[in-house]
Design a protein around this motif. Structure first.
Motif, PDB file in Angstrom:
ATOM      1  N   LYS A   1      -3.907 -64.426  -5.599  1.00  0.00           N
ATOM      2  CA  LYS A   1      -2.742 -63.709  -6.123  1.00  0.00           C
ATOM      3  C   LYS A   1      -3.163 -62.571  -7.042  1.00  0.00           C
ATOM      4  O   LYS A   1      -2.569 -61.480  -7.025  1.00  0.00           O
ATOM      5  CB  LYS A   1      -1.830 -64.687  -6.862  1.00  0.00           C
ATOM      6  CG  LYS A   1      -0.570 -64.042  -7.418  1.00  0.00           C
ATOM      7  CD  LYS A   1       0.294 -65.079  -8.135  1.00  0.00           C
ATOM      8  CE  LYS A   1       1.557 -64.443  -8.684  1.00  0.00           C
ATOM      9  NZ  LYS A   1       2.411 -65.445  -9.401  1.00  0.00           N
TER      10      LYS A   1
ATOM     11  N   CYS B   1      -4.677 -59.619  -4.650  1.00  0.00           N
ATOM     12  CA  CYS B   1      -4.100 -59.269  -3.349  1.00  0.00           C
ATOM     13  C   CYS B   1      -3.609 -57.828  -3.232  1.00  0.00           C
ATOM     14  O   CYS B   1      -3.514 -57.289  -2.126  1.00  0.00           O
ATOM     15  CB  CYS B   1      -2.967 -60.225  -3.002  1.00  0.00           C
ATOM     16  SG  CYS B   1      -1.526 -60.120  -4.086  1.00  0.00           S
ATOM     17  N   GLU B   2      -3.308 -57.187  -4.331  1.00  0.00           N
ATOM     18  CA  GLU B   2      -2.789 -55.821  -4.256  1.00  0.00           C
ATOM     19  C   GLU B   2      -3.803 -54.874  -3.614  1.00  0.00           C
ATOM     20  O   GLU B   2      -3.429 -53.994  -2.840  1.00  0.00           O
ATOM     21  CB  GLU B   2      -2.419 -55.335  -5.658  1.00  0.00           C
ATOM     22  CG  GLU B   2      -1.883 -53.909  -5.699  1.00  0.00           C
ATOM     23  CD  GLU B   2      -0.568 -53.748  -4.942  1.00  0.00           C
ATOM     24  OE1 GLU B   2      -0.286 -52.626  -4.482  1.00  0.00           O
ATOM     25  OE2 GLU B   2       0.179 -54.754  -4.809  1.00  0.00           O
TER      26      GLU B   2
ATOM     27  N   THR C   1      -8.188 -59.124  -0.810  1.00  0.00           N
ATOM     28  CA  THR C   1      -7.823 -60.164   0.157  1.00  0.00           C
ATOM     29  C   THR C   1      -6.338 -60.509   0.090  1.00  0.00           C
ATOM     30  O   THR C   1      -5.787 -60.730  -0.987  1.00  0.00           O
ATOM     31  CB  THR C   1      -8.657 -61.435  -0.110  1.00  0.00           C
ATOM     32  OG1 THR C   1     -10.046 -61.114   0.017  1.00  0.00           O
ATOM     33  CG2 THR C   1      -8.301 -62.525   0.889  1.00  0.00           C
ATOM     34  N   LYS C   2      -5.729 -60.583   1.252  1.00  0.00           N
ATOM     35  CA  LYS C   2      -4.317 -60.943   1.325  1.00  0.00           C
ATOM     36  C   LYS C   2      -4.079 -62.294   1.990  1.00  0.00           C
ATOM     37  O   LYS C   2      -3.016 -62.888   1.820  1.00  0.00           O
ATOM     38  CB  LYS C   2      -3.538 -59.865   2.076  1.00  0.00           C
ATOM     39  CG  LYS C   2      -3.539 -58.514   1.354  1.00  0.00           C
ATOM     40  CD  LYS C   2      -2.587 -57.539   2.003  1.00  0.00           C
ATOM     41  CE  LYS C   2      -2.605 -56.187   1.284  1.00  0.00           C
ATOM     42  NZ  LYS C   2      -2.218 -56.298  -0.144  1.00  0.00           N
TER      43      LYS C   2
ATOM     44  N   VAL D   1       2.911 -62.274   3.284  1.00  0.00           N
ATOM     45  CA  VAL D   1       2.199 -61.118   2.744  1.00  0.00           C
ATOM     46  C   VAL D   1       3.184 -60.039   2.323  1.00  0.00           C
ATOM     47  O   VAL D   1       3.048 -59.434   1.242  1.00  0.00           O
ATOM     48  CB  VAL D   1       1.196 -60.566   3.767  1.00  0.00           C
ATOM     49  CG1 VAL D   1       0.593 -59.248   3.278  1.00  0.00           C
ATOM     50  CG2 VAL D   1       0.084 -61.575   4.036  1.00  0.00           C
TER      51      VAL D   1
ATOM     52  N   GLY E   1       3.046 -60.843  -1.319  1.00  0.00           N
ATOM     53  CA  GLY E   1       1.828 -60.083  -1.541  1.00  0.00           C
ATOM     54  C   GLY E   1       0.583 -60.736  -0.980  1.00  0.00           C
ATOM     55  O   GLY E   1      -0.460 -60.084  -0.824  1.00  0.00           O
ATOM     56  N   TYR E   2       0.657 -62.014  -0.653  1.00  0.00           N
ATOM     57  CA  TYR E   2      -0.501 -62.736  -0.143  1.00  0.00           C
ATOM     58  C   TYR E   2      -0.037 -63.998   0.588  1.00  0.00           C
ATOM     59  O   TYR E   2       1.141 -64.385   0.506  1.00  0.00           O
ATOM     60  CB  TYR E   2      -1.455 -63.110  -1.275  1.00  0.00           C
ATOM     61  CG  TYR E   2      -0.903 -64.139  -2.254  1.00  0.00           C
ATOM     62  CD1 TYR E   2      -1.494 -65.389  -2.380  1.00  0.00           C
ATOM     63  CD2 TYR E   2       0.204 -63.864  -3.067  1.00  0.00           C
ATOM     64  CE1 TYR E   2      -1.008 -66.337  -3.280  1.00  0.00           C
ATOM     65  CE2 TYR E   2       0.692 -64.792  -3.959  1.00  0.00           C
ATOM     66  CZ  TYR E   2       0.089 -66.033  -4.065  1.00  0.00           C
ATOM     67  OH  TYR E   2       0.570 -66.962  -4.952  1.00  0.00           O
TER      68      TYR E   2
ATOM     69  N   TYR F   1      -4.819 -57.947   8.417  1.00  0.00           N
ATOM     70  CA  TYR F   1      -4.965 -58.219   6.995  1.00  0.00           C
ATOM     71  C   TYR F   1      -6.399 -58.655   6.650  1.00  0.00           C
ATOM     72  O   TYR F   1      -7.051 -59.375   7.410  1.00  0.00           O
ATOM     73  CB  TYR F   1      -4.005 -59.321   6.548  1.00  0.00           C
ATOM     74  CG  TYR F   1      -2.556 -58.926   6.592  1.00  0.00           C
ATOM     75  CD1 TYR F   1      -2.109 -57.739   6.022  1.00  0.00           C
ATOM     76  CD2 TYR F   1      -1.614 -59.766   7.197  1.00  0.00           C
ATOM     77  CE1 TYR F   1      -0.763 -57.390   6.059  1.00  0.00           C
ATOM     78  CE2 TYR F   1      -0.268 -59.424   7.235  1.00  0.00           C
ATOM     79  CZ  TYR F   1       0.150 -58.229   6.669  1.00  0.00           C
ATOM     80  OH  TYR F   1       1.478 -57.885   6.712  1.00  0.00           O
TER      81      TYR F   1
ATOM     82  N   TYR G   1      -9.055 -60.921   4.980  1.00  0.00           N
ATOM     83  CA  TYR G   1      -8.994 -62.363   4.781  1.00  0.00           C
ATOM     84  C   TYR G   1     -10.290 -62.913   4.188  1.00  0.00           C
ATOM     85  O   TYR G   1     -11.338 -62.273   4.202  1.00  0.00           O
ATOM     86  CB  TYR G   1      -8.730 -63.070   6.113  1.00  0.00           C
ATOM     87  CG  TYR G   1      -9.857 -62.882   7.118  1.00  0.00           C
ATOM     88  CD1 TYR G   1     -11.019 -63.658   7.056  1.00  0.00           C
ATOM     89  CD2 TYR G   1      -9.769 -61.913   8.119  1.00  0.00           C
ATOM     90  CE1 TYR G   1     -12.055 -63.483   7.951  1.00  0.00           C
ATOM     91  CE2 TYR G   1     -10.805 -61.721   9.031  1.00  0.00           C
ATOM     92  CZ  TYR G   1     -11.942 -62.517   8.937  1.00  0.00           C
ATOM     93  OH  TYR G   1     -12.973 -62.325   9.826  1.00  0.00           O
TER      94      TYR G   1
END
Length: 420
Positions: free
Chosen positions: A175, A178-179, A182-183, A235, A239-240, A288, A290
């Motif tokens: 969290k 994630c911006e 990694t999402k 996501v 956001g994730y 995305y 990962y």
């Protein structure tokens, strides 16, 4: 009554608390010197009996045996070796009886899962057939929580606590990044046909927006499009996306997502790789970034974060196994019976090995959310008491202090060797 020796062995994948059961067996046996002489432990499980490699636990101090309570792994060595059906290879069972007879063993305690309970039951049958008096008691153990009759299996509560904690902590990590990083994070956990361990990750979440956002259970057929749609939704809205996947996740036709094509010593399909399989699927379909991880042995070895409930129950079934044997019970397994959930109360019951052997307890469908990606309140109510309480081991020089046994073998008495 005559004093006879006992044989104890550990089988299958070990747990953070299997040695607590060993402690329960040995300490309880030592309280009955008028009935039980020495407790021999099989070096590397049932293999130790076949090879006549018997560890003399009477040489260990009280302090060393007590330290087993906070020591993970299998203190005497475990194995993945399943005895064949008596009709296929009676010689294996005859060899066990020969070893037991040579060392005057009148009690057999086998600590393991469904396959192990099957072995204990078969030994009781062949012993009766051969006219050799031996009491066979199973001692339940499995991180998969899939033994029938018992409310839960010693070993599971600590794994559940580790997975729930890891999901909470890793979720906060993802969290926070994630911006711009990694999402999608995928954690692969154990569980071949039953999703109990994966379900325990759900305890980390207090709302729909919190991880795990997706749990994949063996009981629910994998639906690729629904899975990808859920990942994309999480996501875009949170956001994730944190995913916890059981190694036994499978397609609708029963094929495992992570089938390696190989078999283990018990004849089970070898699994591994569901996390990278899902990660590649997400990357190709959604693009995305990962990361994935496999809890693997870490989840079952994490004694430092064991559940106090689990430790207490693991010791209790070992203690009860000896008490059942001394009371004249035969071919049974002590089980945990839940009296009530809040506050959690339980007691020890029993189940016949003939009913326990080779059976698997899967998750009830009402424990799984309607969309197949999470747990229900009923499941949460079942799981929460099992991870309750902390039972930290003592620490020395910054690391957990563990038992260090001599594990000295007793002298062999048979002239013949046995080849597996």
């Amino acid at each position: 009554m005559a004093i006879r020796n006992a044989f104890y062995a550990q089988s299958g994948g070990v747990t953070a608390v299997i040695n607590a059961s060993a402690c329960g067996v040995i300490e309880t046996a030592r309280k009955h010197p008028d009935r039980i002489g020495k407790v021999f432990a099989g070096r590397n499980g049932i293999i130790g009996a076949l090879r006549e490699e018997l560890i003399d636990t009477s040489l260990e101090s009280e302090e060393a045996i007590r330290a087993l309570i906070h020591t993970p792994g299998g203190a005497f060595g475990s194995c993945r070796y399943k005895l064949k059906n008596i009709s296929e290879n009676q010689r294996e069972y005859e060899r066990l009886i020969e070893v037991f007879r040579a060392h005057d063993i009148g009690y057999f305690f086998y600590n393991g899962g469904g396959d192990s309970q099957d072995t204990a039951y078969k030994v009781s049958q062949i012993a009766d057939k051969m006219g050799y008096p031996i009491t066979c008691i199973g001692v339940p153990k499995t991180v998969d929580n899939d033994l029938p009759f018992t409310d839960c299996c010693p070993g599971f509560g600590s794994v559940a606590k580790y997975i729930a904690t890891s999901t909470l902590e890793a979720g906060l990590d993802i969290k926070s990044m994630c911006e711009s990083s990694t999402k999608v994070f995928i954690l692969e956990v154990m569980g071949r046909h039953a999703g109990w361990i994966a379900a325990s990750a759900g305890l980390a979440s207090k709302s729909e927006a919190e991880p795990p956002h997706i749990i994949l259970f063996p009981e629910i057929p994998f639906r690729r499009e629904a899975f990808l749609e859920r990942v994309d939704f999480c996501v875009k809205n949170y956001g994730y996306c944190v995913i916890v996947a059981s190694e036994g996740a499978q397609h609708e036709d029963g094929r495992f997502l992570a089938d390696t094509g190989n078999k283990d010593a018990f004849g089970h399909t070898q699994l591994g790789g569901v996390a990278p399989t899902l990660a590649n699927m997400v990357k190709q379909a959604l693009g995305y970034k990962y990361h994935w991880a496999v809890a693997d042995y870490l989840q079952r070895a994490a004694r430092h974060i064991a559940s106090a409930t689990d430790v207490e129950q693991a010791y209790a079934v070992g203690k009860a196994a000896v008490e059942m044997a001394l009371s004249g019970k035969q071919a049974v397994m002590p089980i945990i019976v839940r009296d009530q959930a809040r506050p959690y109360r339980w007691h020890i019951g029993e189940a016949p090995l003939s009913d326990v052997a080779n059976q698997e307890k899967k998750m009830p469908i009402h424990y799984i959310r309607d969309d197949g990606f999470g747990i229900t309140q009923d499941c949460r109510d079942y799981l929460e008491p099992l991870i309750a309480g902390e039972s930290f081991p003592p620490f020395e020089d910054g690391l957990p202090k563990v038992a260090r046994l001599q594990n000295e073998l007793t002298e062999k008495k048979l002239k013949t060797e046995f080849t597996l």
